[in-house]
Scaffold this motif. Sequence first.
Motif, PDB file in Angstrom:
ATOM      1  N   ALA A   1      -6.831   7.942  -8.403  1.00  0.00           N
ATOM      2  CA  ALA A   1      -8.112   7.307  -8.062  1.00  0.00           C
ATOM      3  C   ALA A   1      -7.961   5.790  -7.955  1.00  0.00           C
ATOM      4  O   ALA A   1      -8.441   5.174  -6.985  1.00  0.00           O
ATOM      5  CB  ALA A   1      -9.159   7.669  -9.106  1.00  0.00           C
ATOM      6  N   GLN A   2      -7.308   5.175  -8.939  1.00  0.00           N
ATOM      7  CA  GLN A   2      -7.145   3.709  -8.926  1.00  0.00           C
ATOM      8  C   GLN A   2      -6.357   3.264  -7.698  1.00  0.00           C
ATOM      9  O   GLN A   2      -6.704   2.267  -7.057  1.00  0.00           O
ATOM     10  CB  GLN A   2      -6.430   3.249 -10.196  1.00  0.00           C
ATOM     11  N   VAL A   3      -5.310   4.002  -7.368  1.00  0.00           N
ATOM     12  CA  VAL A   3      -4.474   3.629  -6.216  1.00  0.00           C
ATOM     13  C   VAL A   3      -5.275   3.751  -4.921  1.00  0.00           C
ATOM     14  O   VAL A   3      -5.231   2.852  -4.061  1.00  0.00           O
ATOM     15  CB  VAL A   3      -3.206   4.514  -6.153  1.00  0.00           C
ATOM     16  N   ASP A   4      -6.017   4.844  -4.775  1.00  0.00           N
ATOM     17  CA  ASP A   4      -6.793   5.038  -3.542  1.00  0.00           C
ATOM     18  C   ASP A   4      -7.812   3.915  -3.346  1.00  0.00           C
ATOM     19  O   ASP A   4      -7.952   3.369  -2.236  1.00  0.00           O
ATOM     20  CB  ASP A   4      -7.513   6.394  -3.576  1.00  0.00           C
ATOM     21  N   TYR A   5      -8.513   3.543  -4.411  1.00  0.00           N
ATOM     22  CA  TYR A   5      -9.518   2.483  -4.308  1.00  0.00           C
ATOM     23  C   TYR A   5      -8.853   1.132  -4.040  1.00  0.00           C
ATOM     24  O   TYR A   5      -9.339   0.337  -3.222  1.00  0.00           O
ATOM     25  CB  TYR A   5     -10.340   2.401  -5.595  1.00  0.00           C
TER      26      TYR A   5
ATOM     27  N   CYS B   1       0.830  -1.208   0.000  1.00  0.00           N
ATOM     28  CA  CYS B   1       0.000   0.000   0.000  1.00  0.00           C
ATOM     29  C   CYS B   1       0.870   1.265   0.000  1.00  0.00           C
ATOM     30  O   CYS B   1       0.579   2.224  -0.728  1.00  0.00           O
ATOM     31  CB  CYS B   1      -0.935  -0.001   1.216  1.00  0.00           C
ATOM     32  N   GLN B   2       1.920   1.260   0.792  1.00  0.00           N
ATOM     33  CA  GLN B   2       2.839   2.398   0.833  1.00  0.00           C
ATOM     34  C   GLN B   2       3.566   2.561  -0.509  1.00  0.00           C
ATOM     35  O   GLN B   2       3.726   3.678  -1.012  1.00  0.00           O
ATOM     36  CB  GLN B   2       3.846   2.208   1.963  1.00  0.00           C
ATOM     37  N   LEU B   3       3.994   1.427  -1.069  1.00  0.00           N
ATOM     38  CA  LEU B   3       4.735   1.456  -2.329  1.00  0.00           C
ATOM     39  C   LEU B   3       3.849   1.937  -3.476  1.00  0.00           C
ATOM     40  O   LEU B   3       4.296   2.722  -4.336  1.00  0.00           O
ATOM     41  CB  LEU B   3       5.280   0.057  -2.627  1.00  0.00           C
ATOM     42  N   LEU B   4       2.601   1.496  -3.504  1.00  0.00           N
ATOM     43  CA  LEU B   4       1.675   1.944  -4.543  1.00  0.00           C
ATOM     44  C   LEU B   4       1.482   3.457  -4.479  1.00  0.00           C
ATOM     45  O   LEU B   4       1.437   4.132  -5.510  1.00  0.00           O
ATOM     46  CB  LEU B   4       0.321   1.242  -4.392  1.00  0.00           C
TER      47      LEU B   4
ATOM     48  N   ILE C   1      -7.563  -0.141 -18.522  1.00  0.00           N
ATOM     49  CA  ILE C   1      -8.978  -0.107 -18.128  1.00  0.00           C
ATOM     50  C   ILE C   1      -9.371   1.301 -17.705  1.00  0.00           C
ATOM     51  O   ILE C   1      -8.726   1.914 -16.845  1.00  0.00           O
ATOM     52  CB  ILE C   1      -9.255  -1.088 -16.969  1.00  0.00           C
ATOM     53  N   SER C   2     -10.431   1.823 -18.356  1.00  0.00           N
ATOM     54  CA  SER C   2     -10.930   3.148 -17.969  1.00  0.00           C
ATOM     55  C   SER C   2     -11.551   3.069 -16.572  1.00  0.00           C
ATOM     56  O   SER C   2     -12.207   2.080 -16.224  1.00  0.00           O
ATOM     57  CB  SER C   2     -11.970   3.642 -18.983  1.00  0.00           C
ATOM     58  N   PHE C   3     -11.340   4.110 -15.817  1.00  0.00           N
ATOM     59  CA  PHE C   3     -11.776   4.096 -14.415  1.00  0.00           C
ATOM     60  C   PHE C   3     -12.586   5.365 -14.124  1.00  0.00           C
ATOM     61  O   PHE C   3     -12.209   6.458 -14.578  1.00  0.00           O
ATOM     62  CB  PHE C   3     -10.542   4.034 -13.498  1.00  0.00           C
TER      63      PHE C   3
ATOM     64  N   LYS D   1      -6.771  -3.114   2.219  1.00  0.00           N
ATOM     65  CA  LYS D   1      -6.761  -2.974   3.672  1.00  0.00           C
ATOM     66  C   LYS D   1      -7.972  -3.626   4.340  1.00  0.00           C
ATOM     67  O   LYS D   1      -7.885  -4.044   5.507  1.00  0.00           O
ATOM     68  CB  LYS D   1      -6.696  -1.496   4.052  1.00  0.00           C
ATOM     69  N   ILE D   2      -9.101  -3.729   3.608  1.00  0.00           N
ATOM     70  CA  ILE D   2     -10.311  -4.276   4.236  1.00  0.00           C
ATOM     71  C   ILE D   2     -10.541  -5.755   3.888  1.00  0.00           C
ATOM     72  O   ILE D   2     -11.298  -6.442   4.595  1.00  0.00           O
ATOM     73  CB  ILE D   2     -11.562  -3.463   3.852  1.00  0.00           C
ATOM     74  N   GLN D   3      -9.916  -6.234   2.819  1.00  0.00           N
ATOM     75  CA  GLN D   3     -10.140  -7.622   2.424  1.00  0.00           C
ATOM     76  C   GLN D   3      -9.354  -8.570   3.331  1.00  0.00           C
ATOM     77  O   GLN D   3      -8.377  -8.189   3.970  1.00  0.00           O
ATOM     78  CB  GLN D   3      -9.769  -7.817   0.946  1.00  0.00           C
ATOM     79  N   ASN D   4      -9.726  -9.818   3.334  1.00  0.00           N
ATOM     80  CA  ASN D   4      -9.081 -10.811   4.194  1.00  0.00           C
ATOM     81  C   ASN D   4      -8.510 -12.001   3.419  1.00  0.00           C
ATOM     82  O   ASN D   4      -8.012 -12.947   4.037  1.00  0.00           O
ATOM     83  CB  ASN D   4     -10.098 -11.330   5.225  1.00  0.00           C
ATOM     84  N   ASP D   5      -8.598 -11.965   2.118  1.00  0.00           N
ATOM     85  CA  ASP D   5      -8.163 -13.106   1.308  1.00  0.00           C
ATOM     86  C   ASP D   5      -6.668 -13.099   1.014  1.00  0.00           C
ATOM     87  O   ASP D   5      -6.078 -14.159   0.765  1.00  0.00           O
ATOM     88  CB  ASP D   5      -8.925 -13.130  -0.024  1.00  0.00           C
ATOM     89  N   TYR D   6      -6.051 -11.948   1.023  1.00  0.00           N
ATOM     90  CA  TYR D   6      -4.648 -11.825   0.624  1.00  0.00           C
ATOM     91  C   TYR D   6      -3.830 -11.143   1.720  1.00  0.00           C
ATOM     92  O   TYR D   6      -4.168 -10.043   2.164  1.00  0.00           O
ATOM     93  CB  TYR D   6      -4.520 -11.031  -0.684  1.00  0.00           C
ATOM     94  N   LYS D   7      -2.790 -11.821   2.126  1.00  0.00           N
ATOM     95  CA  LYS D   7      -1.880 -11.260   3.127  1.00  0.00           C
ATOM     96  C   LYS D   7      -0.638 -10.644   2.464  1.00  0.00           C
ATOM     97  O   LYS D   7       0.011  -9.784   3.054  1.00  0.00           O
ATOM     98  CB  LYS D   7      -1.416 -12.347   4.108  1.00  0.00           C
TER      99      LYS D   7
END
Length: 286
Positions: free
Chosen positions: A223-227, A210-213, A256-258, A233-239
Amino acid sequence: MEALLWVDTYKKVAVPIVRRSDFFSSSRSFRSWWWWWWWWWWYSFLFFCVSLLIYYYFFSPSSAASKKKSDSITSSTTDLFRSGPSKATSKEMDRIDHLFNQYANTSSNLIDPEGIEELCSNLEVPHTDIRILMLAWKMKAEKQGYFTQEEWRRGLKALRADTLSKLKKALPELEKEVRRQSNFADFYAYAFRYCLTEEKQKSIDIETICQLLDIVMGSTFRAQVDYFVEYLKIQNDYKVINMDQWMGFYRFCNEISFPEMTEYNPELAWPLVLDSFVEWISEKQA
């Protein structure tokens, strides 16, 4: 009477001719003349051949001597031109080494995290500034938080910066170079590898990602980075995030257009974390 006339004529005409012929064929004076003429001709021919060889060897443009002389002149001229840049390069490298020694740890002969922090202070940039990461990319630094002397030389020589002031002035140009489309993908991949701090490490924890992004992509795809950071940070599937997932997000931002994401097709072998990310955004927008 006629016979006597022919005899008399023979004596007056034929006999002198025969005698002259005998002179040329047998006289000593003729043999002497012929010998000298033959030797004169031979020596003239020999002189001509020797003269031709001397001209060819010493004076002809294609002669060995001319080539040798030309090569000697060319060599000396080349040495003259080489010696100038060589001396200048040597002095430049001495100044680069001198600057390295100002920040290097004397025991390890490395610029360690403490030295980098001091360098950032003198450059008047935060140690988390993307330009410091770009500087590491330019040096092709392998270990996070450390610069070897070889890496330092490589980077500063490429930037033509042998003093602190020149290095400071080179940073804006370095940023322009990195942000070119032809270079940014390589820099983005390097940023991930640079954060692999342990041997055989292949993934990076979510907090660091997250810091590196934010550092690497925040100014370009805010916008893409913030989302994506919010989702991670809220998901639990990936550590952790691996290189394939990291590069997948770069492709997502560029293709991909955002926030519409109409071009996104989960069947096109996107990383699963991005499939989940797109589903999460769609639910959030609904």
